[in-house]
Write a protein that holds these residues in place. Structure first.
Motif, PDB file in Angstrom:
ATOM      1  N   SER A  14       5.973 -49.820  -0.844  1.00  0.00           N
ATOM      2  CA  SER A  14       7.313 -49.798  -1.406  1.00  0.00           C
ATOM      3  C   SER A  14       8.104 -48.659  -0.764  1.00  0.00           C
ATOM      4  O   SER A  14       7.578 -47.828  -0.023  1.00  0.00           O
ATOM      5  CB  SER A  14       7.240 -49.605  -2.921  1.00  0.00           C
ATOM      6  N   ALA A  15       9.399 -48.617  -1.108  1.00  0.00           N
ATOM      7  CA  ALA A  15      10.249 -47.557  -0.537  1.00  0.00           C
ATOM      8  C   ALA A  15       9.780 -46.177  -0.984  1.00  0.00           C
ATOM      9  O   ALA A  15       9.775 -45.220  -0.194  1.00  0.00           O
ATOM     10  CB  ALA A  15      11.696 -47.805  -0.950  1.00  0.00           C
ATOM     11  N   ASP A  16       9.363 -46.041  -2.265  1.00  0.00           N
ATOM     12  CA  ASP A  16       8.879 -44.745  -2.752  1.00  0.00           C
ATOM     13  C   ASP A  16       7.584 -44.345  -2.054  1.00  0.00           C
ATOM     14  O   ASP A  16       7.382 -43.170  -1.706  1.00  0.00           O
ATOM     15  CB  ASP A  16       8.650 -44.801  -4.267  1.00  0.00           C
ATOM     16  N   GLU A  17       6.717 -45.310  -1.835  1.00  0.00           N
ATOM     17  CA  GLU A  17       5.464 -44.985  -1.141  1.00  0.00           C
ATOM     18  C   GLU A  17       5.709 -44.542   0.286  1.00  0.00           C
ATOM     19  O   GLU A  17       5.069 -43.603   0.782  1.00  0.00           O
ATOM     20  CB  GLU A  17       4.539 -46.203  -1.161  1.00  0.00           C
ATOM     21  N   LEU A  18       6.645 -45.202   0.974  1.00  0.00           N
ATOM     22  CA  LEU A  18       6.955 -44.805   2.344  1.00  0.00           C
ATOM     23  C   LEU A  18       7.537 -43.401   2.386  1.00  0.00           C
ATOM     24  O   LEU A  18       7.220 -42.606   3.287  1.00  0.00           O
ATOM     25  CB  LEU A  18       7.934 -45.813   2.959  1.00  0.00           C
ATOM     26  N   ARG A  19       8.391 -43.081   1.417  1.00  0.00           N
ATOM     27  CA  ARG A  19       8.978 -41.738   1.379  1.00  0.00           C
ATOM     28  C   ARG A  19       7.903 -40.683   1.159  1.00  0.00           C
ATOM     29  O   ARG A  19       7.881 -39.637   1.826  1.00  0.00           O
ATOM     30  CB  ARG A  19      10.025 -41.672   0.265  1.00  0.00           C
ATOM     31  N   VAL A  20       6.980 -40.937   0.230  1.00  0.00           N
ATOM     32  CA  VAL A  20       5.918 -39.974  -0.052  1.00  0.00           C
ATOM     33  C   VAL A  20       4.976 -39.847   1.142  1.00  0.00           C
ATOM     34  O   VAL A  20       4.526 -38.743   1.487  1.00  0.00           O
ATOM     35  CB  VAL A  20       5.161 -40.388  -1.326  1.00  0.00           C
ATOM     36  N   LEU A  46       2.557 -38.960  -5.357  1.00  0.00           N
ATOM     37  CA  LEU A  46       1.653 -40.012  -4.902  1.00  0.00           C
ATOM     38  C   LEU A  46       1.145 -40.856  -6.074  1.00  0.00           C
ATOM     39  O   LEU A  46       1.071 -42.086  -5.985  1.00  0.00           O
ATOM     40  CB  LEU A  46       0.471 -39.400  -4.143  1.00  0.00           C
ATOM     41  N   ASP A  47       0.795 -40.189  -7.184  1.00  0.00           N
ATOM     42  CA  ASP A  47       0.351 -40.935  -8.366  1.00  0.00           C
ATOM     43  C   ASP A  47       1.449 -41.840  -8.889  1.00  0.00           C
ATOM     44  O   ASP A  47       1.205 -42.996  -9.255  1.00  0.00           O
ATOM     45  CB  ASP A  47      -0.117 -39.963  -9.451  1.00  0.00           C
ATOM     46  N   GLU A  48       2.662 -41.331  -8.941  1.00  0.00           N
ATOM     47  CA  GLU A  48       3.778 -42.131  -9.433  1.00  0.00           C
ATOM     48  C   GLU A  48       4.078 -43.290  -8.486  1.00  0.00           C
ATOM     49  O   GLU A  48       4.389 -44.406  -8.927  1.00  0.00           O
ATOM     50  CB  GLU A  48       5.018 -41.257  -9.601  1.00  0.00           C
ATOM     51  N   ALA A  49       3.971 -43.025  -7.180  1.00  0.00           N
ATOM     52  CA  ALA A  49       4.192 -44.109  -6.218  1.00  0.00           C
ATOM     53  C   ALA A  49       3.132 -45.194  -6.363  1.00  0.00           C
ATOM     54  O   ALA A  49       3.433 -46.395  -6.248  1.00  0.00           O
ATOM     55  CB  ALA A  49       4.184 -43.555  -4.792  1.00  0.00           C
ATOM     56  N   ALA A  50       1.886 -44.796  -6.651  1.00  0.00           N
ATOM     57  CA  ALA A  50       0.826 -45.797  -6.849  1.00  0.00           C
ATOM     58  C   ALA A  50       1.096 -46.619  -8.097  1.00  0.00           C
ATOM     59  O   ALA A  50       0.903 -47.844  -8.112  1.00  0.00           O
ATOM     60  CB  ALA A  50      -0.538 -45.109  -6.944  1.00  0.00           C
ATOM     61  N   ARG A  51       1.561 -45.961  -9.169  1.00  0.00           N
ATOM     62  CA  ARG A  51       1.882 -46.711 -10.391  1.00  0.00           C
ATOM     63  C   ARG A  51       3.054 -47.651 -10.155  1.00  0.00           C
ATOM     64  O   ARG A  51       3.055 -48.794 -10.628  1.00  0.00           O
ATOM     65  CB  ARG A  51       2.189 -45.733 -11.524  1.00  0.00           C
ATOM     66  N   GLU A  52       4.059 -47.185  -9.424  1.00  0.00           N
ATOM     67  CA  GLU A  52       5.210 -48.034  -9.131  1.00  0.00           C
ATOM     68  C   GLU A  52       4.801 -49.221  -8.261  1.00  0.00           C
ATOM     69  O   GLU A  52       5.294 -50.348  -8.454  1.00  0.00           O
ATOM     70  CB  GLU A  52       6.293 -47.213  -8.429  1.00  0.00           C
ATOM     71  N   SER A  53       3.898 -48.989  -7.327  1.00  0.00           N
ATOM     72  CA  SER A  53       3.419 -50.082  -6.495  1.00  0.00           C
ATOM     73  C   SER A  53       2.696 -51.126  -7.333  1.00  0.00           C
ATOM     74  O   SER A  53       2.860 -52.338  -7.131  1.00  0.00           O
ATOM     75  CB  SER A  53       2.491 -49.542  -5.405  1.00  0.00           C
TER      76      SER A  53
END
Length: 202
Positions: A14-20, A46-53
């Protein structure tokens, strides 16, 4: 409709994962030491990006099910959602495989029919890989194309123990080494009493 995922090396982000991930790569390439607080903040992101994914995947899979339930009118939307779900790790089930087999020739020209057939083959291979992985996870599971393991050799039967042999018959010696007395010695014969004198006179 643009997908909310980016693709890198065959994986969807996702966009958040790419940013992180960009921030993590930038921190790893820095020659100086990264502050502890920055590392903690990066770990939380990273944890939040994983949850969002995970939330995005759940939404995508639910959206795919809605388009599948609306077939055949939603054929184009369903095929697009199915390709996105496959990229996000979706394992096709019997519903997807059955729908694709029906849709191969529904309102499709030769080129579109070939594209749907290729998508069906891709889903069948993904389902087969998932089934093989489940077989490997089971205790003692093996694949259908693996050679059958030979049975373990049985242990040789042990000979039955021989019964104990009786000892020689005869009198057993006493504990102190003296011979065992006979019954005649223990119980001597009783003598018959002699008649009284009167009986002898008559």
């Amino acid at each position: 409709m643009p997908t909310p995922y980016g693709y890198c090396g065959g994986m969807a982000f996702s966009a958040d994962e790419l940013r992180v991930l960009r921030r993590a790569l930038a921190a790893a390439l820095q020659p100086t030491t990264v502050p502890v607080q920055e590392c903690l903040r990066l770990s939380e992101e990273l944890d939040e990006a994983a949850r969002e994914s995970g939330r995005l995947r759940d939404f995508l899979f639910a959206d795919l099910a809605r388009y599948r339930d609306a077939l055949p009118g939603s054929v184009h939307g369903y095929l697009g959602r199915l390709q996105e779900a496959l990229a996000a790790g979706h394992v096709p089930g019997p519903d997807d495989l059955g729908a694709l087999r029906v849709l191969r020739s529904v309102n499709a020209g030769p080129a579109e029919r070939d594209r749907r057939t290729a998508l069906l083959r891709r889903c069948e291979q993904a389902a087969e890989r998932s089934a093989r992985a489940r077989l490997r996870a089971l205790p003692g599971g093996r694949l259908a194309d693996e050679p059958e393991r030979p049975p373990a050799p049985k242990p040789a039967p042990q000979p039955a123990p021989k019964p104990p042999q009786p000892g020689p018959a005869g009198p057993q010696p006493s504990r102190r080494g003296r011979p065992v007395p006979t019954p005649g010695e223990v119980f001597p014969p009783r003598r018959r009493p002699s008649p009284p004198p009167a009986a002898r006179t008559a």
